[in-house]
Write an enzyme that holds these catalytic residues in place. Structure first.
Site, PDB file in Angstrom:
ATOM      1  N   LYS A 170       0.836  -1.216   0.000  1.00 45.19           N
ATOM      2  CA  LYS A 170       0.000   0.000   0.000  1.00 45.19           C
ATOM      3  C   LYS A 170       0.867   1.262   0.000  1.00 45.19           C
ATOM      4  O   LYS A 170       0.578   2.243  -0.696  1.00 45.19           O
ATOM      5  CB  LYS A 170      -0.916  -0.041   1.229  1.00 45.19           C
ATOM      6  CG  LYS A 170      -1.674   1.238   1.528  1.00 45.19           C
ATOM      7  CD  LYS A 170      -2.678   1.604   0.455  1.00 45.19           C
ATOM      8  CE  LYS A 170      -3.404   2.895   0.840  1.00 45.19           C
ATOM      9  NZ  LYS A 170      -4.211   3.413  -0.262  1.00 45.19           N
ATOM     10  N   LYS A 239       1.063  11.762   5.956  1.00 42.29           N
ATOM     11  CA  LYS A 239       1.385  10.578   6.769  1.00 42.29           C
ATOM     12  C   LYS A 239       1.901   9.442   5.892  1.00 42.29           C
ATOM     13  O   LYS A 239       2.910   8.811   6.206  1.00 42.29           O
ATOM     14  CB  LYS A 239       0.115  10.130   7.525  1.00 42.29           C
ATOM     15  CG  LYS A 239       0.283   8.893   8.347  1.00 42.29           C
ATOM     16  CD  LYS A 239      -0.702   7.746   8.153  1.00 42.29           C
ATOM     17  CE  LYS A 239      -1.744   7.746   7.158  1.00 42.29           C
ATOM     18  NZ  LYS A 239      -2.507   6.539   6.935  1.00 42.29           N
TER      19      LYS A 239
HETATM   20  P1  NAD Z   1     -10.929   9.612   8.715  1.00 47.94           P
HETATM   21  O1  NAD Z   1     -10.118  10.588   9.492  1.00 47.94           O
HETATM   22  O2  NAD Z   1     -12.094  10.089   7.928  1.00 47.94           O
HETATM   23  O3  NAD Z   1     -11.442   8.422   9.680  1.00 47.94           O
HETATM   24  C1  NAD Z   1     -10.727   7.951  10.780  1.00 47.94           C
HETATM   25  C2  NAD Z   1     -11.746   7.612  11.865  1.00 47.94           C
HETATM   26  O4  NAD Z   1     -11.052   7.053  12.982  1.00 47.94           O
HETATM   27  C3  NAD Z   1     -12.490   8.859  12.379  1.00 47.94           C
HETATM   28  O5  NAD Z   1     -13.879   8.610  12.368  1.00 47.94           O
HETATM   29  C4  NAD Z   1     -11.955   9.041  13.803  1.00 47.94           C
HETATM   30  O6  NAD Z   1     -12.895   9.601  14.688  1.00 47.94           O
HETATM   31  C5  NAD Z   1     -11.617   7.589  14.173  1.00 47.94           C
HETATM   32  N1  NAD Z   1     -10.644   7.490  15.235  1.00 47.94           N
HETATM   33  C6  NAD Z   1      -9.476   8.158  15.398  1.00 47.94           C
HETATM   34  N2  NAD Z   1      -8.847   7.756  16.510  1.00 47.94           N
HETATM   35  C7  NAD Z   1      -9.625   6.795  17.080  1.00 47.94           C
HETATM   36  C8  NAD Z   1      -9.525   6.013  18.254  1.00 47.94           C
HETATM   37  N3  NAD Z   1      -8.478   6.132  19.064  1.00 47.94           N
HETATM   38  N4  NAD Z   1     -10.524   5.134  18.524  1.00 47.94           N
HETATM   39  C9  NAD Z   1     -11.592   5.005  17.699  1.00 47.94           C
HETATM   40  N5  NAD Z   1     -11.751   5.740  16.569  1.00 47.94           N
HETATM   41  C10 NAD Z   1     -10.779   6.625  16.257  1.00 47.94           C
HETATM   42  O7  NAD Z   1      -9.890   8.850   7.756  1.00 47.94           O
HETATM   43  P2  NAD Z   1     -10.235   7.982   6.459  1.00 47.94           P
HETATM   44  O8  NAD Z   1     -10.113   8.839   5.255  1.00 47.94           O
HETATM   45  O9  NAD Z   1     -11.471   7.208   6.705  1.00 47.94           O
HETATM   46  O10 NAD Z   1      -8.969   6.985   6.452  1.00 47.94           O
HETATM   47  C11 NAD Z   1      -8.870   5.878   7.319  1.00 47.94           C
HETATM   48  C12 NAD Z   1      -7.642   5.067   6.938  1.00 47.94           C
HETATM   49  O11 NAD Z   1      -7.775   4.601   5.583  1.00 47.94           O
HETATM   50  C13 NAD Z   1      -6.337   5.870   6.975  1.00 47.94           C
HETATM   51  O12 NAD Z   1      -5.299   5.044   7.426  1.00 47.94           O
HETATM   52  C14 NAD Z   1      -6.135   6.284   5.533  1.00 47.94           C
HETATM   53  O13 NAD Z   1      -4.770   6.539   5.242  1.00 47.94           O
HETATM   54  C15 NAD Z   1      -6.676   5.078   4.802  1.00 47.94           C
HETATM   55  N6  NAD Z   1      -7.204   5.333   3.457  1.00 47.94           N
HETATM   56  C16 NAD Z   1      -7.978   6.413   3.187  1.00 47.94           C
HETATM   57  C17 NAD Z   1      -8.481   6.610   1.903  1.00 47.94           C
HETATM   58  C18 NAD Z   1      -9.362   7.789   1.550  1.00 47.94           C
HETATM   59  O14 NAD Z   1      -9.612   8.015   0.362  1.00 47.94           O
HETATM   60  N7  NAD Z   1      -9.870   8.555   2.499  1.00 47.94           N
HETATM   61  C19 NAD Z   1      -8.194   5.679   0.895  1.00 47.94           C
HETATM   62  C20 NAD Z   1      -7.419   4.563   1.204  1.00 47.94           C
HETATM   63  C21 NAD Z   1      -6.925   4.402   2.486  1.00 47.94           C
END
Ligand code: NAD
Length: 298
Positions: A170, A239
């Site tokens: 990834k 990140k």
């Molecule tokens: P986001 O910030 O929208 O979601 C993260 C969620 O985790 C939030 O709802 C937050 O409240 C929750 N959270 C944070 N700390 C926490 C804790 N200690 N306990 C419980 N919940 C907690 O981020 P996202 O865009 O959904 O991305 C999530 C992951 O997927 C990341 O690692 C990101 O790099 C990866 N990702 C994102 C995308 C994208 O297009 N957004 C695509 C592929 C991968």
């Protein structure tokens, strides 16, 4: 199956929704309680912490920002490991560092449990439509066991190798796609300032050797439309580039271009654009070139 889902953000919410719609029972948790509402409306149950989620689940998923949150939620007090039931599996869908994934997997193994790293690619739209790649690291037998559940999240589920291999694959992918944003910003500003409109350049490049998915699915729908709503946030992009640089440092691999790419996302972050879509990094180049890349009707 009884499934737990922790982290209900831009990616977690639609992925959990698809698992729920595939007919599984679900328990959910997020530090933002309101994030659980859409899933509870679809029949999921709320739990008060990650341990309680694990206690009620045969498979526990997390979709969290990065290594710090994964380690805390998996291994911290009130965390997943404390609530794991015999035979249960933990699957982390976050983009995490391989070292963190291996550390967490080792802690789970020491207590007799399996953990898979399974980061995803395809963005929020892919998460909504199940058009995701799921890149999996860990024990292959465990992977085969949970694959039907992973198929509910994405149509492109792929086993990459032992613990940490999913994260490595990834990171490699994101180093490429996030660098392409910066590169395309420079190339397109040259073209537009030289007199060819963004739309024409898009049509030309997508018919030529510069064609790529980031251009078709990213810039086209976001930057070119002036839409910077997340999506995939600048801070998550920063990140991910740093996860790549960290890995390069661990392995003594020189990476000059990626060091420059990090500076671009850092500058976007320092401008206060951390929560905007990662395409916002190109705004820096538009500013310097004194030209905008827009094609709203593309
Ligand atoms: P986001 O910030 O929208 O979601 C993260 C969620 O985790 C939030 O709802 C937050 O409240 C929750 N959270 C944070 N700390 C926490 C804790 N200690 N306990 C419980 N919940 C907690 O981020 P996202 O865009 O959904 O991305 C999530 C992951 O997927 C990341 O690692 C990101 O790099 C990866 N990702 C994102 C995308 C994208 O297009 N957004 C695509 C592929 C991968």
């Amino acid at each position: 199956m009884r499934v737990g889902f922790i982290g209900l953000g831009n990616m977690g919410r639609p992925m959990a929704t698809n698992v729920l719609k595939a007919g599984h029972e679900m328990v959910v948790y997020d530090i933002r309680e309101e994030a659980g509402q859409p899933l509870i409306a679809l029949g999921a149950r709320w739990a008060s912490n990650p341990r309680a989620v694990a206690h009620a689940s045969q498979v526990v998923f997390t979709s969290l920002p990065g290594p710090k949150e994964v380690e805390e939620v998996a291994l911290g007090p009130g965390g997943i490991l404390e609530g794991m039931q015999p035979g249960a599996v933990y699957v982390d869908l976050s983009t995490n560092s391989p070292s963190c994934a291996r550390r967490v997997a080792a802690a789970f193994r020491a207590k007799g449990f399996a953990m898979l790293d399974a980061p995803v690619s395809g963005g929020v739209t892919g998460a909504q439509t199940r058009d995701l790649a799921v890149l999996v690291g860990g024990d292959e037998e465990v992977f085969q066991r949970v694959k039907p559940l992973l198929d509910a999240i994405g149509t492109k589920v792929f086993y990459c190798g032992p613990s940490g291999a999913g994260c490595i694959a990834k990171i490699v992918n994101n180093l490429i796609s996030l660098s392409l944003n910066v590169l395309m910003g420079e190339a397109f500003t040259i073209g537009v300032k030289a007199g060819v409109p963004t739309r024409t350049l898009y049509e030309a490049v997508t018919r030529s050797s510069g064609d790529n998915n980031r251009l078709r699915r990213g810039l086209r729908n976001q930057l070119f439309k002036g839409n910077f709503q997340p999506g995939f946030a600048v801070d998550l992009a920063l990140k991910d580039v740093r996860l790549g640089l960290e890995l390069a440092r661990e392995l003594d691999i020189p990476v000059e271009l990626l060091a420059l790419v990090e500076q671009k996302y850092l500058e976007a972050h320092n401008r206060g654009w951390g929560r905007l879509n990662s395409d916002a990094v190109v705004l820096l180049q538009e500013e310097r070139a004194k030209v905008q890349l827009r094609a709203p009707d593309l």
